[in-house]
Design a protein around this motif. Structure first.
Motif, PDB file in Angstrom:
ATOM      1  N   SER A 360       0.848  -1.313  -0.044  1.00 51.75           N
ATOM      2  CA  SER A 360       0.075   0.653  -0.077  1.00 51.75           C
ATOM      3  C   SER A 360       0.762   0.742   0.022  1.00 51.75           C
ATOM      4  O   SER A 360       0.286   2.250  -0.437  1.00 51.75           O
ATOM      5  N   HIS A 361       2.433   1.218   0.672  1.00 50.82           N
ATOM      6  CA  HIS A 361       2.940   2.223   0.219  1.00 50.82           C
ATOM      7  C   HIS A 361       4.407   1.574   0.790  1.00 50.82           C
ATOM      8  O   HIS A 361       4.304   0.641   0.813  1.00 50.82           O
ATOM      9  N   LEU A 418       0.993   8.256 -14.524  1.00 50.26           N
ATOM     10  CA  LEU A 418       0.113   9.225 -13.320  1.00 50.26           C
ATOM     11  C   LEU A 418       1.389   9.820 -13.090  1.00 50.26           C
ATOM     12  O   LEU A 418       1.608   8.985 -12.299  1.00 50.26           O
ATOM     13  N   GLU A 419       0.787  11.109 -12.121  1.00 48.93           N
ATOM     14  CA  GLU A 419       2.083  11.246 -11.157  1.00 48.93           C
ATOM     15  C   GLU A 419       1.283  11.813 -10.147  1.00 48.93           C
ATOM     16  O   GLU A 419       0.210  12.428  -9.686  1.00 48.93           O
ATOM     17  N   LEU A 420       0.969  10.803  -9.344  1.00 50.41           N
ATOM     18  CA  LEU A 420       0.135  10.486  -8.444  1.00 50.41           C
ATOM     19  C   LEU A 420       1.348  10.809  -7.284  1.00 50.41           C
ATOM     20  O   LEU A 420       1.716  10.899  -6.969  1.00 50.41           O
ATOM     21  N   ALA A 421       0.993  11.290  -5.979  1.00 49.35           N
ATOM     22  CA  ALA A 421       0.917  11.901  -4.555  1.00 49.35           C
ATOM     23  C   ALA A 421       2.237  11.083  -4.400  1.00 49.35           C
ATOM     24  O   ALA A 421       1.337  10.173  -3.482  1.00 49.35           O
ATOM     25  N   TYR A 422       2.744  11.054  -3.543  1.00 47.00           N
ATOM     26  CA  TYR A 422       4.031  10.086  -3.449  1.00 47.00           C
ATOM     27  C   TYR A 422       4.524  10.804  -1.835  1.00 47.00           C
ATOM     28  O   TYR A 422       5.176  12.210  -1.704  1.00 47.00           O
ATOM     29  N   ALA A 423       4.730  10.431  -0.674  1.00 49.89           N
ATOM     30  CA  ALA A 423       4.967  10.131   0.487  1.00 49.89           C
ATOM     31  C   ALA A 423       5.500   8.950   0.902  1.00 49.89           C
ATOM     32  O   ALA A 423       3.913   8.032   1.228  1.00 49.89           O
ATOM     33  N   PRO A 424       5.629   8.522   1.576  1.00 50.46           N
ATOM     34  CA  PRO A 424       6.370   7.231   2.105  1.00 50.46           C
ATOM     35  C   PRO A 424       5.310   6.470   2.735  1.00 50.46           C
ATOM     36  O   PRO A 424       4.936   5.111   3.010  1.00 50.46           O
ATOM     37  N   GLN A 425       4.456   6.975   3.758  1.00 54.74           N
ATOM     38  CA  GLN A 425       3.394   6.372   4.206  1.00 54.74           C
ATOM     39  C   GLN A 425       1.937   6.470   3.779  1.00 54.74           C
ATOM     40  O   GLN A 425       1.207   6.237   3.830  1.00 54.74           O
ATOM     41  N   TYR A 426       1.613   7.037   1.835  1.00 59.66           N
ATOM     42  CA  TYR A 426       0.974   7.276   0.982  1.00 59.66           C
ATOM     43  C   TYR A 426       0.982   6.330   0.074  1.00 59.66           C
ATOM     44  O   TYR A 426       0.378   5.927  -0.083  1.00 59.66           O
ATOM     45  N   GLY A 427       1.947   6.217  -0.275  1.00 59.04           N
ATOM     46  CA  GLY A 427       2.399   4.919  -1.396  1.00 59.04           C
ATOM     47  C   GLY A 427       3.869   5.155  -1.769  1.00 59.04           C
ATOM     48  O   GLY A 427       4.482   5.324  -0.979  1.00 59.04           O
ATOM     49  N   SER A 428       4.169   4.733  -3.147  1.00 60.03           N
ATOM     50  CA  SER A 428       5.643   4.983  -3.539  1.00 60.03           C
ATOM     51  C   SER A 428       5.621   4.996  -4.825  1.00 60.03           C
ATOM     52  O   SER A 428       5.037   6.324  -5.588  1.00 60.03           O
ATOM     53  N   ALA A 429       7.498   6.048  -4.922  1.00 60.81           N
ATOM     54  CA  ALA A 429       7.518   6.459  -6.002  1.00 60.81           C
ATOM     55  C   ALA A 429       6.885   5.638  -7.366  1.00 60.81           C
ATOM     56  O   ALA A 429       6.500   6.759  -8.312  1.00 60.81           O
ATOM     57  N   LYS A 430       7.385   4.859  -7.328  1.00 63.36           N
ATOM     58  CA  LYS A 430       6.140   3.653  -8.785  1.00 63.36           C
ATOM     59  C   LYS A 430       5.356   3.178  -8.012  1.00 63.36           C
ATOM     60  O   LYS A 430       5.352   2.333  -7.528  1.00 63.36           O
TER      61      LYS A 430
END
Lengths: 554, 554
Positions: A360-361, A418-430
């Motif tokens: 998930s992240h 797609l340029e999705l919002a990333y910070a390590p607690q929310y997702g992954s750089a990919k």
């Protein structure tokens, strides 16, 4: 000008309030045969479970509040029993007074919704749906009278059935889930639904696949396999069908799905008559054909569009329906959009399948949860045909992202961009959505070739070698019969051990398998990667064996 | 064939591993001047705070693991000090051995990233950035030596600065946040950032807006307003600039933003030389102009595309950058995409502004969290120019949905039509994204007219009446000076009390205000709705007053 609206829940009430905001002078009357309007129908199961503690929380509006804010004339326990489109009148029955009257309209909106499909009758055991506040009241009465740990049967393993199961368990009931299907949640493919079956059983639910209730005696229901199940209550959730009798009797056209036929502005075949909500056909996003998609979001949206049309605004034409949906089940989240592999196969549509198992992240940040994703792609156009996700956190986000991509006509490969919002607690750089887009792109470009879990036996029978590129420890913990273990990091040195002929490689989730497949392809091997790796294969095997273990008769 | 990659973190390593998967025979050498490659740079602040407990979790790959899996020749503590594009050579300095050598390349990838902008020097106080594992080690050493509750100054209130603040607080530090800006998190507009300032202060952070460090003495830093702040450590997070010296010295073209200029395939002005990551210019989604957007997702994606190009695949051309971003701060989530209102105003671009205050999911289901959303729309095309969301659960989901809509070229009105997954614990039948789309549609169609919080004083000065349509209880709990209270449900009966002339209505968040505006418009009034209602007005007032209270000199 007078508008009559039949049905006062999602679609009807959206039409009524929007119409008032657009037209202060119009007379607007809403007839609702039930005792309540504008109630939280999607919350009903959660009041059974006590998650929504207060019954009053379910009642979002009352006839009084709608009168004072929107000057609506809302009549509950008033059933429209006939429509005459020639004279533009409706016959209204006041249920409590047992009187009927004929009322005129200039414009008519039918929002009668869907009704529970005729399920197997439970006869001697109280049987209720979960479609109205009254239903919930009755269910709670039965449970209150039943003492501790009552035995309850839930018939149907769709959304409402599974939500009912969770909430009945939360109330302390011993729950048996009876479903005709070979699996729970039939919009999912078998290998995606398998973990849900395990989850239900972990929570003590007795799941009877491939079973039907055929009768009842006091205190128990009878199944078609000759078995009986104790039950003080049956919750009937086997599905719904459009409540179209009124429309049909009025001569309105009904479509091939059994829903009221409407155009993209929700107009029926009769002038000045609109229909909207769960009772009407939608247009399917994938094939453009009529379809029944009973989602609250569509009902609200189309109700609002009807008001625009009646008020003379240009309404946004209804977009084809994707059927985006999400379900919470014992802490897991399940979501899907579009078509399943099963449906694509049944319809004979070409498709490409991709399974991934992302987190998930970012996994270096604590609390990442595993999810299983499946993407169905049109090989000719690279357009997305459907997606399924099972996991925990972040499942609802990824299905929404894919749903928007589908609605906008983005290709599967474009998901990678797609340029999705990333910070390590929310997702992954990919992000998981980017990653599945990369896999789609690799398949579309021919950079990689895949084999599905259900195609594996035939491939092995045809003589392919199966190479497990995981670590020896992973291999020892469980492996696919017939696989030889050649860890990815040793593959350059040891690939000579692979026998001649076609090769199938696999890892745990598919990613190392892809790297291995690329390496071996360049070394001259004829190689395919097992899509989704060991995890998807295992889920597929569980799906097959649970079906067999149930002795189900398909 | 030999490919040399300068820089071994996100962009460089994505290029290297993808290139190996595409080409097994190519020689691939990665030079990294730091001691580590492929580390979790976005996780660095969280190791300072102990959230990521193990330092080893930050190290995703090592030169050894990359050699065994991908046959990469990775040299850490090797700095490329010169590039000669004519002879296709690089001069490499082995930092530990203090030797230099000249290496040839067929293809060269520059992924040198960005460096901390020269911040105010703190002189006598240890000052570190949070850009590398070494930085984190040094920060932790200073903190370990400092004893309990050390005083730390963080310079800069952007992403890294705020993440540093949160994590230093988690470690027990007394933190002072010093920023030149009038607010924290400058990509947000003032009224959206205001709640973050309050949140920081709630958590004991001493926030100094409009301040700059001008010097230091042992144990304290000196500010430009003459004040001093105790500090055993300064964390420098005032921003980054492209690390372009090497590229510039090699004669590569640098763009107007100061980043290395590249085309949509990441090719620089020299043949056989690509550049990628935080050191290069991107193309902005809104105006198509060169822009610096330093996001890990873009770095990874463009790195992969470079590998495709080098390997002779047709790479997906880089899409214009949206700058989608998300930040966690003391339990809140803040996200944005595209341009802010401030930036639109500065650039003279026409725009429409919408504020909403939805709940994260259906409010009848427990646990819904409030969020503030802002959408910027091009009035001519109805295209989305940007969005900002501040709240808790579900913020990251909604920004991703809007980012996909922007990337796909959907209009703001089309947000209302998106079919997003709904169950009461995940969203609403009319999702917050749908609702802001409806507001956009109402504005686009002229169904409603709005006034912004910062336009209110001028409108009132011009003689408009301000009508607060909330309940008397809400009005009593706090109201806008000059407003008269006429509750919405009484408006039909009492609208005669409104004086002649233009009227501005407002409620708590904007929704009842819209209903009131529709009603009064139809009754013949010249009426506008205060966008975002009392809540946005209040946030705007807080933003103004905090700026003034700081005595900041803008």
């Amino acid at each position: 000008m007078k508008t009559v609206i039949i049905g006062g829940v999602a679609a009807g009430m959206s039409a009524a309030t929007r119409l008032r905001r657009l037209d202060e002078t119009r007379e607007i009357t809403v007839y609702e045969r039930g005792a309540y309007v504008s109630f939280a129908n999607c919350g009903l199961p959660y009041h059974v479970g006590g998650v929504i503690a207060e019954r009053s929380s379910l009642l979002l509006q009352t006839p009084e509040s709608l009168a004072s804010r929107f000057a609506l004339d809302v009549r509950v326990r008033h059933e429209v029993v006939a429509i005459d489109t020639a004279t533009r009148t409706v016959t209204v029955r006041d249920i409590d007074a047992a009187t009927e009257s004929v009322e005129t309209y200039d414009d008519l909106v039918i929002a009668t919704g869907a009704a529970a499909a005729p399920g197997p009758s439970a006869g001697a055991v109280p049987t209720h749906t979960l479609r109205s506040v009254d239903d919930v009241d009755r269910v709670l009465e039965v449970l209150a009278d039943a003492g501790p740990q009552p035995s309850v049967v839930v018939a149907g393993a769709g959304f409402i059935g599974l939500e009912a199961v969770e909430n009945l368990v939360a109330r302390g009931a011993r729950v048996t889930l009876v479903t005709r299907g070979r699996q729970v949640l039939s919009p999912l493919d078998a290998e995606m639904a398998a973990p849900l079956l395990a989850l239900l059983r972990e929570h003590g639910v007795d799941v009877r696949l491939g079973s039907t209730i055929v009768g009842a005696e006091p205190g128990r229901v009878l199944l078609d396999d000759g078995g009986t199940v104790e039950a003080v209550l049956v919750v009937e959730a086997s599905g719904v069908r459009p409540d179209r009798g009124l429309a049909e009797a009025a001569g309105l056209e009904v479509g091939p799905t059994g829903g009221i036929a409407v155009d993209a502005r929700q107009r029926t075949s009769a002038p000045h008559v609109w229909a909207v909500g769960d009772g009407v056909e939608k247009r399917d996003h994938v094939d453009g054909e009529p379809a029944l998609v009973t989602m609250a979001g569509l009902a609200n949206r189309h109700g609002r569009a009807v008001a625009d049309d009646i008020a003379g605004l240009e309404p946004a034409p209804a977009r084809p329906a994707l059927g985006t949906a999400v379900l919470g089940l014992f802490g897991a989240t399940v979501a899907f959009v579009g078509w399943s592999e099963r449906r694509l196969i049944a319809d004979g549509r070409a498709h490409r399948v991709i399974h991934t198992h992302p987190a998930s992240h970012a996994t270096y940040y604590p609390g990442a949860q595993a999810m299983a994703m499946k993407l169905l792609v049109d090989p000719a156009s690279d357009l997305i045909l459907g997606a399924q996700i099972v996991g925990g956190d972040g499942v609802d986000k990824r299905i929404d992202v894919i749903a928007v991509a589908m609605a906008a006509g983005l290709t599967a490969s474009a998901l990678s961009q797609l340029e999705l919002a990333y910070a390590p607690q929310y997702g992954s750089a990919k992000d998981p959505v980017n990653m599945i887009g990369y896999v789609a792109q690799n398949l579309a470009e021919g950079t990689t070739d895949a084999v599905q879990w259900h195609e594996l036996p035939a491939a092995l029978d045809a003589g392919a070698a199966l190479v497990d590129v995981r670590t020896p420890a992973e291999f020892a913990a469980g492996a696919i019969p017939g696989a030889v273990n050649l860890p990815l990091d040793d593959l350059r040195a040891r690939h000579g051990e692979i026998p001649d002929g076609p090769v199938i490689v696999h890892c745990q989730v598919g990613q190392r398998g892809h790297t291995a497949a690329r390496l071996l392809t360049q070394l001259g091997y004829d190689v395919r990667n097992l899509d989704g790796g060991y995890r998807t294969w295992l889920a597929g095997r569980e799906a097959m064996s649970s079906t067999l273990a149930e002795g189900e008769h398909a």
